[in-house]
Design an enzyme around this catalytic site. Sequence first.
Site, PDB file in Angstrom:
ATOM      1  CG  HIS A 121      26.608   5.398 -18.813  1.00 40.35           C
ATOM      2  ND1 HIS A 121      27.701   5.638 -19.621  1.00 40.35           N
ATOM      3  CD2 HIS A 121      27.030   5.612 -17.536  1.00 40.35           C
ATOM      4  CE1 HIS A 121      28.732   5.966 -18.863  1.00 40.35           C
ATOM      5  NE2 HIS A 121      28.353   5.969 -17.598  1.00 40.35           N
ATOM      6  CG  ASP A 198      24.994  -0.303 -20.452  1.00 42.38           C
ATOM      7  OD1 ASP A 198      25.666  -1.025 -19.693  1.00 42.38           O
ATOM      8  OD2 ASP A 198      25.039   0.943 -20.420  1.00 42.38           O
ATOM      9  CD  GLN A 201      25.240   0.658 -12.676  1.00 44.58           C
ATOM     10  OE1 GLN A 201      25.149   0.110 -11.578  1.00 44.58           O
ATOM     11  NE2 GLN A 201      26.210   1.507 -12.960  1.00 44.58           N
ATOM     12  CE  LYS A 224      29.907   0.770 -14.104  1.00 44.04           C
ATOM     13  NZ  LYS A 224      30.033   1.963 -13.254  1.00 44.04           N
ATOM     14  CB  CYS A 361      27.911   9.157 -17.746  1.00 41.03           C
ATOM     15  SG  CYS A 361      29.604   9.500 -17.259  1.00 41.03           S
TER      16      CYS A 361
END
Length: 406
Positions: A121, A198, A201, A224, A361
């Site tokens: 991302h 990261d 997700q 999220k 993104c």
Amino acid sequence: MDVKAVRDAFPILHQEVNGHPLVYLDSSATSQKPATVIDKVNEYYRGYNSNVHRGVHTLGTVATDEFEGAREKVRRFINASSMQEIVFTRGTTTAINTVASSYGRANLQAGDEIVITPMEHHSNLIPWQQLAKYSGAELKYLPLQPDGTINLEDVKETITDQTKIVAVSHVSNVLGTINPIKEMAAIAHQHNAVILVDGAQGAPHVKVDVQDLDCDFYAFSGHKMCGPTGIGVLYGKRDLLNNMEPVEFGGEMIDFVNLYDSTWKELPWKFEGGTPIIAGAIGLGAAIDFLNEIGLEEIEEHEHKLVAHAMEQLKQVEGLTVYGPEDRAGLITFNLADVHPHDVATVLDAEGIAVRAGHHCAQPLMKWLEVSATARASFYLYNTEDEIDRFVSALQTTKEYFGDVF
């Protein structure tokens, strides 16, 4: 998992969009919020709205206890060893930028290497581009396999003794690829590099144990994972955070201020300058309670069933291209023949189905896929197989609408 009971907890799901029951398949962009989270944020503003840490009055004490209690919930949620390793931020983007600006600028110089992947991302790509420009370090990319996965042999060949930082997504927001973080961390540490993950997700969908993964930094966002927007978390190993300088200066993060010099509070507060996101953190704590009550393992299993069902049903749709590996997290990114993804999303919306369309993104990944944009359907704990079937049926309707391109 009782999906009906789960769905009943989300007020927004019980509505019609364009005359159809809402099917929300955009949780990778932001998840919906259960009533318990909404009520908890409302409770703070209605019952004990006050700044934290600074006051000795009753409201301030209650707010501080709830705020720091949420930090402890986060610590347990990812199995960090100490609350000092949990820094509240505005989101994943801020967390990653904090590491790049603080750790990166202090520890990288010309000749060093930063290793990332083409699937990242933009929030886990641009900060490293900027750090490379600032420090003179080289930005290196791990190659991807044809299905969008990472081969550990490539990791071993790409990471060298010059590598200082490895930054990689836990789960790709486009491909659904679940990366081998634990193995990548071990390889990075063999070369004395640190690894940042990261987890935007990852944390909402899989059980995260930062000590087992042995990652040095892990970043994720509340919105999220059923929490409010505007709140995120940076996990960092305590020794690393202790040796890093703050990137925001002002109230709350200081210990003593003199006319020409100042000292900082201890962890984690030295990274939390200004009034923190109090309601957001408290709401995130309520979201973690909600997810824990259901169980991350159950959520992961439910999503696995959904994506397997979707992949099977989508085989019926002629002209559909699905991107990413067979073994994936709960999202499917696709294109429908020559129909632009925005047009696909528009027709689906007319059927009450919310999906994402665009470059997500991840423009370098779009280039790797040799497309300008894609559509994405992403699933979460409140989605059902019946909703998947409606989605597939709506794609068939989309084909009929744009029949001249087939």
